[in-house]
Each structure stands twice: as structure tokens, then as C-alpha cells.
Design a protein around this motif. Sequence first.
Motif, PDB file in Angstrom:
ATOM      1  N   MET A 183       0.822  -1.205   0.000  1.00  0.00           N
ATOM      2  CA  MET A 183       0.000   0.000   0.000  1.00  0.00           C
ATOM      3  C   MET A 183       0.865   1.268   0.000  1.00  0.00           C
ATOM      4  N   ILE A 184       1.851   1.342   0.903  1.00  0.00           N
ATOM      5  CA  ILE A 184       2.706   2.528   0.958  1.00  0.00           C
ATOM      6  C   ILE A 184       3.519   2.654  -0.322  1.00  0.00           C
ATOM      7  N   ALA A 185       4.070   1.536  -0.801  1.00  0.00           N
ATOM      8  CA  ALA A 185       4.847   1.572  -2.046  1.00  0.00           C
ATOM      9  C   ALA A 185       3.965   1.978  -3.225  1.00  0.00           C
ATOM     10  N   ASP A 186       2.729   1.512  -3.235  1.00  0.00           N
ATOM     11  CA  ASP A 186       1.803   1.878  -4.315  1.00  0.00           C
ATOM     12  C   ASP A 186       1.460   3.368  -4.267  1.00  0.00           C
ATOM     13  N   ARG A 187       1.203   3.873  -3.059  1.00  0.00           N
ATOM     14  CA  ARG A 187       0.886   5.304  -2.918  1.00  0.00           C
ATOM     15  C   ARG A 187       2.094   6.135  -3.354  1.00  0.00           C
ATOM     16  N   TYR A 188       3.286   5.726  -2.902  1.00  0.00           N
ATOM     17  CA  TYR A 188       4.498   6.438  -3.293  1.00  0.00           C
ATOM     18  C   TYR A 188       4.640   6.439  -4.821  1.00  0.00           C
ATOM     19  N   THR A 189       4.443   5.285  -5.452  1.00  0.00           N
ATOM     20  CA  THR A 189       4.601   5.175  -6.898  1.00  0.00           C
ATOM     21  C   THR A 189       3.639   6.098  -7.638  1.00  0.00           C
ATOM     22  N   ALA A 190       2.382   6.111  -7.229  1.00  0.00           N
ATOM     23  CA  ALA A 190       1.402   6.979  -7.883  1.00  0.00           C
ATOM     24  C   ALA A 190       1.796   8.448  -7.739  1.00  0.00           C
ATOM     25  N   ARG A 191       2.237   8.831  -6.554  1.00  0.00           N
ATOM     26  CA  ARG A 191       2.630  10.227  -6.327  1.00  0.00           C
ATOM     27  C   ARG A 191       3.916  10.564  -7.071  1.00  0.00           C
ATOM     28  N   ALA A 192       4.863   9.639  -7.105  1.00  0.00           N
ATOM     29  CA  ALA A 192       6.113   9.872  -7.833  1.00  0.00           C
ATOM     30  C   ALA A 192       5.850   9.968  -9.331  1.00  0.00           C
ATOM     31  N   ASP A 193       4.931   9.151  -9.846  1.00  0.00           N
ATOM     32  CA  ASP A 193       4.563   9.245 -11.263  1.00  0.00           C
ATOM     33  C   ASP A 193       4.015  10.629 -11.582  1.00  0.00           C
ATOM     34  N   ALA A 194       3.121  11.125 -10.735  1.00  0.00           N
ATOM     35  CA  ALA A 194       2.513  12.440 -10.962  1.00  0.00           C
ATOM     36  C   ALA A 194       3.564  13.546 -10.885  1.00  0.00           C
ATOM     37  N   PHE A 195       4.464  13.460  -9.901  1.00  0.00           N
ATOM     38  CA  PHE A 195       5.505  14.469  -9.755  1.00  0.00           C
ATOM     39  C   PHE A 195       6.456  14.420 -10.948  1.00  0.00           C
ATOM     40  N   VAL A 225       9.906  13.118  15.103  1.00  0.00           N
ATOM     41  CA  VAL A 225       8.670  12.943  15.867  1.00  0.00           C
ATOM     42  C   VAL A 225       8.610  11.575  16.547  1.00  0.00           C
ATOM     43  N   GLY A 226       9.742  10.880  16.593  1.00  0.00           N
ATOM     44  CA  GLY A 226       9.803   9.590  17.269  1.00  0.00           C
ATOM     45  C   GLY A 226      10.084   8.450  16.310  1.00  0.00           C
ATOM     46  N   PRO A 227      10.327   7.260  16.851  1.00  0.00           N
ATOM     47  CA  PRO A 227      10.656   6.123  15.989  1.00  0.00           C
ATOM     48  C   PRO A 227       9.456   5.655  15.164  1.00  0.00           C
ATOM     49  N   MET A 228       9.758   5.200  13.963  1.00  0.00           N
ATOM     50  CA  MET A 228       8.764   4.592  13.082  1.00  0.00           C
ATOM     51  C   MET A 228       9.519   3.741  12.076  1.00  0.00           C
ATOM     52  N   THR A 229       8.795   2.994  11.260  1.00  0.00           N
ATOM     53  CA  THR A 229       9.482   2.200  10.245  1.00  0.00           C
ATOM     54  C   THR A 229       9.925   3.127   9.111  1.00  0.00           C
ATOM     55  N   LEU A 230      10.905   2.666   8.360  1.00  0.00           N
ATOM     56  CA  LEU A 230      11.377   3.454   7.214  1.00  0.00           C
ATOM     57  C   LEU A 230      10.228   3.720   6.253  1.00  0.00           C
ATOM     58  N   GLU A 231       9.402   2.712   5.976  1.00  0.00           N
ATOM     59  CA  GLU A 231       8.315   2.929   5.019  1.00  0.00           C
ATOM     60  C   GLU A 231       7.302   3.954   5.555  1.00  0.00           C
ATOM     61  N   GLU A 232       7.036   3.949   6.852  1.00  0.00           N
ATOM     62  CA  GLU A 232       6.132   4.958   7.428  1.00  0.00           C
ATOM     63  C   GLU A 232       6.741   6.354   7.302  1.00  0.00           C
ATOM     64  N   HIS A 233       8.037   6.448   7.546  1.00  0.00           N
ATOM     65  CA  HIS A 233       8.710   7.746   7.450  1.00  0.00           C
ATOM     66  C   HIS A 233       8.679   8.261   6.012  1.00  0.00           C
ATOM     67  N   ILE A 234       8.964   7.389   5.059  1.00  0.00           N
ATOM     68  CA  ILE A 234       8.895   7.781   3.648  1.00  0.00           C
ATOM     69  C   ILE A 234       7.474   8.229   3.310  1.00  0.00           C
ATOM     70  N   ASP A 235       6.478   7.488   3.782  1.00  0.00           N
ATOM     71  CA  ASP A 235       5.083   7.802   3.485  1.00  0.00           C
ATOM     72  C   ASP A 235       4.685   9.161   4.047  1.00  0.00           C
ATOM     73  N   GLN A 236       5.133   9.456   5.256  1.00  0.00           N
ATOM     74  CA  GLN A 236       4.722  10.693   5.922  1.00  0.00           C
ATOM     75  C   GLN A 236       5.540  11.915   5.514  1.00  0.00           C
ATOM     76  N   VAL A 237       6.719  11.691   4.950  1.00  0.00           N
ATOM     77  CA  VAL A 237       7.554  12.831   4.575  1.00  0.00           C
ATOM     78  C   VAL A 237       7.682  12.930   3.055  1.00  0.00           C
ATOM     79  N   VAL A 238       8.422  12.037   2.454  1.00  0.00           N
ATOM     80  CA  VAL A 238       8.717  12.156   1.022  1.00  0.00           C
ATOM     81  C   VAL A 238       7.463  11.993   0.166  1.00  0.00           C
ATOM     82  N   SER A 239       6.657  11.004   0.470  1.00  0.00           N
ATOM     83  CA  SER A 239       5.463  10.781  -0.337  1.00  0.00           C
ATOM     84  C   SER A 239       4.509  11.973  -0.240  1.00  0.00           C
ATOM     85  N   ASP A 240       4.298  12.479   0.974  1.00  0.00           N
ATOM     86  CA  ASP A 240       3.444  13.661   1.124  1.00  0.00           C
ATOM     87  C   ASP A 240       4.078  14.888   0.471  1.00  0.00           C
TER      88      ASP A 240
END
Length: 188
Positions: free
Chosen positions: A1-13, A89-104
Motif C-alpha cells: 500500500m505505501i509503495a503503491d501510494r508512493y509510486t502513484a505520487r512519484a509518477d505524478a511528480f 517525531v519519534g521512531p517509526m518504520t522506514l516505510e512509514e517515514h517515507i510515506d509521511q515525509v517524502v510521499s506527502d
Amino acid sequence: MIADRYTARADAFEAKVARVRDDQWDNPSPCAKWTARGVVDHVIDMHGVMLGVAIPRTGSVLDDFREARRQVYAALTSDRASSEVSTPVGPMTLEEHIDQVVSDDLVLHGWDLARATGQDETIPPADVQRLWATATSVPPELMERFRTPGAFGPGIEVYGAEVPVPADASLQDRLLGYVGRDPVSKKS
């Protein structure tokens, strides 16, 4: 799900980057300190920050973005995605961090790039709703930090000062105003 969301957003960008004409790279962006090129450079740099690497630069903004996204996607689809990372903002998984920062960032800075270069500024409604929910759920004391330039490191500003928008503004415009963009005024 996170990789798919990232891919869609990266495609648009990436599509927006590909449509920038050579004479538009120095256009001012809604981010006061950046040109259109500066917006893309920031996005590329943040991809590297998420991975703890510097993304190599070739001189082609489009090729550099493609390399940045290739590296992030490789991380998202590897065992590394579930590894815990330390974040402001505290520990999280790499994929969560990518989703909340780079993907957004791809969504918001995609709007910045579109505004700077006269492209379609429409953000997909699902992204608007997700980012609105995320931004408005930030506790006030953390939001103050998000709006303080340099609070997360030199030159880093997560959100700007809130920009008032009309009461009947669309959710996209309310989101943009909340995170410090002026969706109403067009740059000349």
C-alpha cells in the motif's frame, strides 16, 4: 500500500518535472526561497535524507529525480522497509517515514511546481483528504515546531505560517492555506 501510494505520487511528480520548459526552471515558486528548480532539488534531497545517502546529480533534473525515486522504491520493496528509524517525531518504520515525509512532499511540492510553471494544480481528492486529516491532527505544540524554520535542521521548514482562505474555499485550498501556501493569489 505505501509503495503503491508512493509510486502513484512519484509518477505524478515526475510528469510535472518532465513538462517544465527550459525557460521555466528559474521561475519563483510558492516556497519563497525556491525557484521551480529549487523545489525539485529539495524533493531529490529529501529522498536522500530518508535513505541516509546523497542522490548523485547528473545535471538533468528529470534523470536525478528518476534516480531518487528508484532508490526510494527499492528501499520500500526490500526488507529495509520495516526497519525502525529515528525521526524528529519519534521512531517509526522506514516505510512509514517515507510515506509521511517524502510521499506527502511529492503532493505538496507537486502543487508548488505546477504553480511555478503554469501546470494543472489539481491535487487528487484522495490525497487532499489524507493530507488534510494528517495536517489537522498534529497537536498545536508540534504544529508550532513544524512552522518554525530550522526546527528540524538548517534550512528545513515543514509548514509555513497559515494563510487565510475564504470560508467557502475548497478542501484543497484549505489544505494549502493551512500548510502555508496561498492558493488564491496567482503569481504573475
